[in-house]
Enzyme design. Structure first.
Site, short mmCIF file in Angstrom:
data_model
loop_
_atom_site.label_atom_id
_atom_site.label_comp_id
_atom_site.label_asym_id
_atom_site.label_seq_id
_atom_site.Cartn_x
_atom_site.Cartn_y
_atom_site.Cartn_z
NE ARG A 1 47.07 28.80 33.29
CZ ARG A 1 47.65 29.69 34.05
NH1 ARG A 1 47.87 29.45 35.32
NH2 ARG A 1 47.99 30.85 33.55
NE ARG B 1 44.48 31.91 34.07
CZ ARG B 1 45.38 32.85 34.02
NH1 ARG B 1 46.04 33.16 35.07
NH2 ARG B 1 45.66 33.47 32.91
CG ASP C 1 46.69 31.34 38.09
OD1 ASP C 1 47.78 30.93 37.65
OD2 ASP C 1 46.50 32.52 38.41
CG ASP D 1 50.03 32.72 40.59
OD1 ASP D 1 50.72 32.22 39.68
OD2 ASP D 1 49.03 33.42 40.37
#
Length: 158
Positions: free
Chosen positions: A83, A92, A95, A97
């Site tokens: 990334r 991307r 990811d 989170d």
């Protein structure tokens, strides 16, 4: 040291060294330690300028890491997967989170837990519903089940 549980959202909409987006999500899940539950991988429409569909999942993991240390581990993993910093909501490879933390809320430089936008994102709430339907949002007090119902009801029907 005390163990915390984190809900981590995982998304990919670009091939990487592990293969297509679904393979990238699976590889990210396999690379994380302490995973206790994984939601099925689902496809979702992109947000923002990206045109590629996403593969999304959510997992629960147990660790003794603090929220800033967990974030640092996830950011290092994103870099290892290829990334690169780019435009917001662009394509991307991976990811990762932090959505929720069993310790409640956390606010610090570069990190806000619960994730500031998770309550409006069906691509986070739907898989989160599979692994933690009764987890309560520390800000609103609502369960994931309730938050999902609110978002699902608000979506326009096709």
């Amino acid at each position: 040291m005390a163990t915390s549980t984190y809900a981590i959202a995982i998304g990919s909409n670009r091939p990487g060294r592990h293969g297509g987006p679904v393979a990238e999500v699976r590889a990210a899940i396999a690379a994380l330690e302490g995973v206790r539950a994984v939601a099925p991988i689902m496809a979702s429409a992109p947000m923002g300028p990206s045109l590629r569909r996403y593969a999304n999942s959510v997992l629960l993991l147990d660790t003794s890491l603090s929220p800033p240390d967990m974030l640092a581990q996830l950011k290092a993993m994103e870099r290892a997967f290829g990334r690169r910093r780019g435009r917001r909501w662009g394509s991307r490879v991976i990811d990762l989170d932090i959505i929720l933390w069993s310790g409640g809320s956390w606010h610090g430089p570069g990190l806000c837990v619960p994730h500031i936008a998770f309550r409006e994102r069906v691509f986070v709430l739907r898989p989160l519903l599979q692994v933690a339907p009764d987890w309560r949002d520390p800000v609103t007090g609502r369960t994931i089940r309730h938050l999902h119902q609110l978002v699902d009801r608000a979506r326009p029907r096709d």
